[in-house]
Design an enzyme around this catalytic site. Sequence first.
Site, PDB file in Angstrom:
ATOM      1  N   CYS A 153       0.844  -1.195   0.000  1.00 55.30           N
ATOM      2  CA  CYS A 153       0.000   0.000   0.000  1.00 55.30           C
ATOM      3  C   CYS A 153       0.884   1.251   0.000  1.00 55.30           C
ATOM      4  O   CYS A 153       1.927   1.281   0.652  1.00 55.30           O
ATOM      5  CB  CYS A 153      -0.947   0.099   1.183  1.00 55.30           C
ATOM      6  SG  CYS A 153      -2.095  -1.270   1.305  1.00 55.30           S
ATOM      7  N   ARG A 187       3.919  -0.530  -4.785  1.00 62.58           N
ATOM      8  CA  ARG A 187       3.590  -1.012  -3.441  1.00 62.58           C
ATOM      9  C   ARG A 187       2.244  -1.730  -3.390  1.00 62.58           C
ATOM     10  O   ARG A 187       1.823  -2.207  -2.336  1.00 62.58           O
ATOM     11  CB  ARG A 187       3.548   0.164  -2.458  1.00 62.58           C
ATOM     12  CG  ARG A 187       4.839   0.949  -2.390  1.00 62.58           C
ATOM     13  CD  ARG A 187       4.708   2.117  -1.438  1.00 62.58           C
ATOM     14  NE  ARG A 187       4.569   1.661  -0.078  1.00 62.58           N
ATOM     15  CZ  ARG A 187       5.566   1.410   0.747  1.00 62.58           C
ATOM     16  NH1 ARG A 187       6.802   1.579   0.330  1.00 62.58           N
ATOM     17  NH2 ARG A 187       5.350   1.011   1.976  1.00 62.58           N
ATOM     18  N   TRP A 228      -2.697  -2.757  -1.711  1.00 64.09           N
ATOM     19  CA  TRP A 228      -2.395  -4.184  -1.843  1.00 64.09           C
ATOM     20  C   TRP A 228      -3.282  -4.864  -0.809  1.00 64.09           C
ATOM     21  O   TRP A 228      -3.086  -4.691   0.398  1.00 64.09           O
ATOM     22  CB  TRP A 228      -0.919  -4.443  -1.571  1.00 64.09           C
ATOM     23  CG  TRP A 228      -0.502  -5.852  -1.863  1.00 64.09           C
ATOM     24  CD1 TRP A 228      -0.152  -6.354  -3.086  1.00 64.09           C
ATOM     25  CD2 TRP A 228      -0.373  -6.937  -0.939  1.00 64.09           C
ATOM     26  NE1 TRP A 228       0.173  -7.679  -2.966  1.00 64.09           N
ATOM     27  CE2 TRP A 228       0.049  -8.067  -1.665  1.00 64.09           C
ATOM     28  CE3 TRP A 228      -0.578  -7.080   0.439  1.00 64.09           C
ATOM     29  CZ2 TRP A 228       0.271  -9.309  -1.071  1.00 64.09           C
ATOM     30  CZ3 TRP A 228      -0.355  -8.311   1.033  1.00 64.09           C
ATOM     31  CH2 TRP A 228       0.075  -9.413   0.269  1.00 64.09           C
ATOM     32  N   ASN A 286      -1.518   2.496   5.547  1.00 54.20           N
ATOM     33  CA  ASN A 286      -0.643   1.412   5.099  1.00 54.20           C
ATOM     34  C   ASN A 286      -0.271   0.619   6.345  1.00 54.20           C
ATOM     35  O   ASN A 286       0.186   1.200   7.327  1.00 54.20           O
ATOM     36  CB  ASN A 286       0.601   2.014   4.428  1.00 54.20           C
ATOM     37  CG  ASN A 286       1.691   0.993   4.192  1.00 54.20           C
ATOM     38  OD1 ASN A 286       1.415  -0.185   4.027  1.00 54.20           O
ATOM     39  ND2 ASN A 286       2.924   1.444   4.192  1.00 54.20           N
ATOM     40  N   GLY A 287      -0.480  -0.706   6.315  1.00 55.04           N
ATOM     41  CA  GLY A 287      -0.171  -1.523   7.484  1.00 55.04           C
ATOM     42  C   GLY A 287      -1.363  -2.396   7.834  1.00 55.04           C
ATOM     43  O   GLY A 287      -2.266  -2.591   7.007  1.00 55.04           O
ATOM     44  N   GLU A 302      17.702 -17.862  -7.572  1.00 59.22           N
ATOM     45  CA  GLU A 302      17.318 -16.500  -7.930  1.00 59.22           C
ATOM     46  C   GLU A 302      16.725 -16.459  -9.347  1.00 59.22           C
ATOM     47  O   GLU A 302      15.711 -15.792  -9.586  1.00 59.22           O
ATOM     48  CB  GLU A 302      18.527 -15.563  -7.785  1.00 59.22           C
ATOM     49  CG  GLU A 302      18.316 -14.130  -8.243  1.00 59.22           C
ATOM     50  CD  GLU A 302      17.140 -13.416  -7.581  1.00 59.22           C
ATOM     51  OE1 GLU A 302      16.587 -13.919  -6.595  1.00 59.22           O
ATOM     52  OE2 GLU A 302      16.742 -12.352  -8.105  1.00 59.22           O
ATOM     53  N   LYS A 329      12.836 -15.312 -10.233  1.00 56.30           N
ATOM     54  CA  LYS A 329      12.569 -14.239 -11.200  1.00 56.30           C
ATOM     55  C   LYS A 329      11.598 -14.722 -12.264  1.00 56.30           C
ATOM     56  O   LYS A 329      10.660 -14.030 -12.631  1.00 56.30           O
ATOM     57  CB  LYS A 329      13.900 -13.825 -11.817  1.00 56.30           C
ATOM     58  CG  LYS A 329      14.083 -12.386 -12.133  1.00 56.30           C
ATOM     59  CD  LYS A 329      14.670 -11.557 -11.020  1.00 56.30           C
ATOM     60  CE  LYS A 329      13.879 -11.627  -9.744  1.00 56.30           C
ATOM     61  NZ  LYS A 329      14.498 -10.972  -8.640  1.00 56.30           N
ATOM     62  N   GLU A 385       7.942 -15.069 -10.762  1.00 53.69           N
ATOM     63  CA  GLU A 385       7.177 -13.893 -10.356  1.00 53.69           C
ATOM     64  C   GLU A 385       6.728 -13.022 -11.519  1.00 53.69           C
ATOM     65  O   GLU A 385       5.695 -12.369 -11.415  1.00 53.69           O
ATOM     66  CB  GLU A 385       7.902 -13.077  -9.279  1.00 53.69           C
ATOM     67  CG  GLU A 385       9.164 -12.366  -9.706  1.00 53.69           C
ATOM     68  CD  GLU A 385       9.767 -11.554  -8.547  1.00 53.69           C
ATOM     69  OE1 GLU A 385      10.985 -11.384  -8.539  1.00 53.69           O
ATOM     70  OE2 GLU A 385       9.028 -11.088  -7.665  1.00 53.69           O
ATOM     71  N   HIS A 427      16.939 -37.697  -7.298  1.00 52.86           N
ATOM     72  CA  HIS A 427      16.360 -38.284  -6.087  1.00 52.86           C
ATOM     73  C   HIS A 427      14.837 -38.107  -6.042  1.00 52.86           C
ATOM     74  O   HIS A 427      14.254 -38.101  -4.962  1.00 52.86           O
ATOM     75  CB  HIS A 427      17.029 -37.689  -4.848  1.00 52.86           C
ATOM     76  CG  HIS A 427      18.486 -38.043  -4.775  1.00 52.86           C
ATOM     77  ND1 HIS A 427      18.927 -39.317  -4.468  1.00 52.86           N
ATOM     78  CD2 HIS A 427      19.598 -37.309  -5.043  1.00 52.86           C
ATOM     79  CE1 HIS A 427      20.256 -39.340  -4.525  1.00 52.86           C
ATOM     80  NE2 HIS A 427      20.684 -38.135  -4.870  1.00 52.86           N
ATOM     81  N   LYS A 477       5.973  -4.437  -4.148  1.00 49.07           N
ATOM     82  CA  LYS A 477       7.419  -4.262  -4.004  1.00 49.07           C
ATOM     83  C   LYS A 477       7.859  -4.369  -2.550  1.00 49.07           C
ATOM     84  O   LYS A 477       8.893  -4.921  -2.240  1.00 49.07           O
ATOM     85  CB  LYS A 477       7.793  -2.892  -4.570  1.00 49.07           C
ATOM     86  CG  LYS A 477       9.268  -2.581  -4.534  1.00 49.07           C
ATOM     87  CD  LYS A 477       9.990  -3.332  -5.607  1.00 49.07           C
ATOM     88  CE  LYS A 477      11.472  -3.065  -5.624  1.00 49.07           C
ATOM     89  NZ  LYS A 477      12.174  -4.138  -6.335  1.00 49.07           N
TER      90      LYS A 477
HETATM   91  O1  M6R Z   1      12.659  -5.169   0.221  1.00 48.04           O
HETATM   92  P1  M6R Z   1      13.221  -6.547   0.509  1.00 48.04           P
HETATM   93  O2  M6R Z   1      14.542  -6.767  -0.123  1.00 48.04           O
HETATM   94  O3  M6R Z   1      13.233  -6.868   1.972  1.00 48.04           O
HETATM   95  O4  M6R Z   1      12.190  -7.546  -0.159  1.00 48.04           O
HETATM   96  C1  M6R Z   1      12.339  -8.927   0.002  1.00 48.04           C
HETATM   97  C2  M6R Z   1      11.519  -9.689  -1.015  1.00 48.04           C
HETATM   98  O5  M6R Z   1      10.157  -9.410  -0.845  1.00 48.04           O
HETATM   99  C3  M6R Z   1      11.919  -9.341  -2.449  1.00 48.04           C
HETATM  100  O6  M6R Z   1      13.274  -9.578  -2.669  1.00 48.04           O
HETATM  101  C4  M6R Z   1      11.088 -10.159  -3.465  1.00 48.04           C
HETATM  102  O7  M6R Z   1      11.423 -11.500  -3.362  1.00 48.04           O
HETATM  103  C5  M6R Z   1      11.319  -9.621  -4.874  1.00 48.04           C
HETATM  104  N1  M6R Z   1      10.064  -9.320  -5.486  1.00 48.04           N
HETATM  105  C6  M6R Z   1      12.016 -10.564  -5.776  1.00 48.04           C
HETATM  106  O8  M6R Z   1      12.222 -10.040  -7.042  1.00 48.04           O
END
Ligand code: M6R
Length: 606
Positions: free
Chosen positions: A2, A27, A74, A100-101, A479, A483, A486, A502, A601
Amino acid sequence: MCGIVGYIGKGDAKTVVLQGLEKLEYRGYDSAGIAVIKDSKIMIEKKKGKLKNLENHLENLDLESHIGIGHTRWATHGEPSDRNSHPHFTEDMSIAVVHNGIIENYATLKSELIQKGYNFTSDTDTEVVAHLIHSIYEGDLFSALTKALKLLRGSYALGVIHKDFPNEIICTRKDSPLVIGLGENENLIASDVPAILKYTKNVYFLEDGDIARLTADNVEIFDKTLVPVEREIKVIEWDYEQATKGGFPHFMIKEIFEQPKSIEETLNRRIHDGIIDFSDVLTEDEIKKFNMIHIVACGTAYHAGLQGQYALREISGVNSLVEIASEYRYMNPFVDENTLAIFVSQSGETLDTLAALKEAKARGAKTIAITNVVGSTISREAHKTIYTMAGPEIAVASTKAYTTQVIILQLLSIYLAEKKGRISKEKASDFIKELYSVSEKIKTTLDNVDIIKDVAEFMKDKHNGFYIGRGVDFATALEGSLKMKEITYIHTEAFPAGELKHGSIALIEPGTPVVVVAMQTNLLEKTISNIKELKARGAHIVTVARNSCLEAKEVSDEFIGVGEIDDVFSVLLAVIPLQLLSYFTSIKKGIDVDKPRNLAKSVTVE
Ligand code: M6R
């Protein structure tokens, strides 16, 4: 999670709030809304979906006003819908609130308010805040909010307006970020700096529990005991342009291409006259004292932590543990005053990481934050902070923040190794030279993306796939796989290359894509054997390895070559094609790559 924006001043509030929300859509983008005060009345408009829907809806509406608050959501409590959108308001339309929260005790408060005769029009936790303030209000909005805060449990950044106070916005924060922008005859509030950069670079980062009253030409701040306080004005180093796409079609590709620069700036920040310096965060005595390092983070930042663990082990011989933040605080971690606990977070606002940090701190550990956002909650909570120099990262998928987090952890490993006498000055300077060579090598990959686009063409029609690697290549594969998931919605899983046999190898069918990271020289032969096992079952092999790695080229269906690099730093080159592959696959599938579904984000809920 948010975004909120508020404006009071000489300009048109609607324009400023909408521009700010656009910068905060990362956000959350389940809905957006705005409230202004016009002719002593609060007017509220809100729409489900992305900000564009609200903007279209507002096109022919007259909301001209000098004061306004807005929100991009969000969803947590209640489905995405017009009625669950913020701002929330009281029945008599006297008070409007953006939040927000999460208000954790909202259910109890709601039933008490219902008993007092209040009617609720949404399923959200936030609506209780509006009614609660109303139930306490005796002619002074500031005082009503301060009394209401005593009854709220949870996390919040709040912006509140009242129709009888058309010249003030009241705001407060606890465990959710909030900045105040100081303009000329205008002041702003926002969840994050990019939202206000067009208007000012001078900001206050509110402390937890602060409450502020903004008018067009004044900002008063009070701490949680209601004592007036002076907070330091910070001047933001980067500018509005950096928070725009700057000619690129999407933020993600812009941020991928910014990596040579952000890596160099991160190195320059920590290396002076060829010597790494972390003396501002760690003393010599502490280095001697710590017998364990914990690295705690979520998502991509966790993957950076795994790379850090490898560097700590290989370069400095230091024992470390990498944990997922949401698990850490509940796992009764072995952490005490002899532990150095490092928390990695791009945003510096991730609630799971923040909670883990508080846990480690309470158990006596020295805490260090590695973050990209100056003034963020995690940076303020930690004993010391190391800033990455990635600049604003707007795309939901993290790219340049990741590589700069990795660089910081690798630099720290070299620093500790030298301080502990494990490597010589000469060896340290060889490592530094190697790290400085990375930017140019990344540029070569960025100049040759056609092969990656071809692989993306193949990937776009797949529904699942695998990423594999041995040693630290497995961390790189994790990683790459995250990527891909998502931003393309293709289900991929990452495995250590030797582990597939396995069980999971049962899923391999003719044409199943397997992305192989093969950067560990001493494990190459083993990885190639694993490739062969997969090929024998019909897998389509896409390998990322050094250009010179002819053995890997020979056994792969597609080969993406990168430059020469020391094994321990190899992720810095290998991850770039993985980021690009996800990006191009997402584009080919027509997905909104910067704002993939269900994500935000900054994740400020548990
Ligand atoms: O702001 P942060 O680095 O703490 O966020 C952690 C994860 O939410 C963040 O890295 C998330 O996995 C990304 N969307 C990945 O691309």
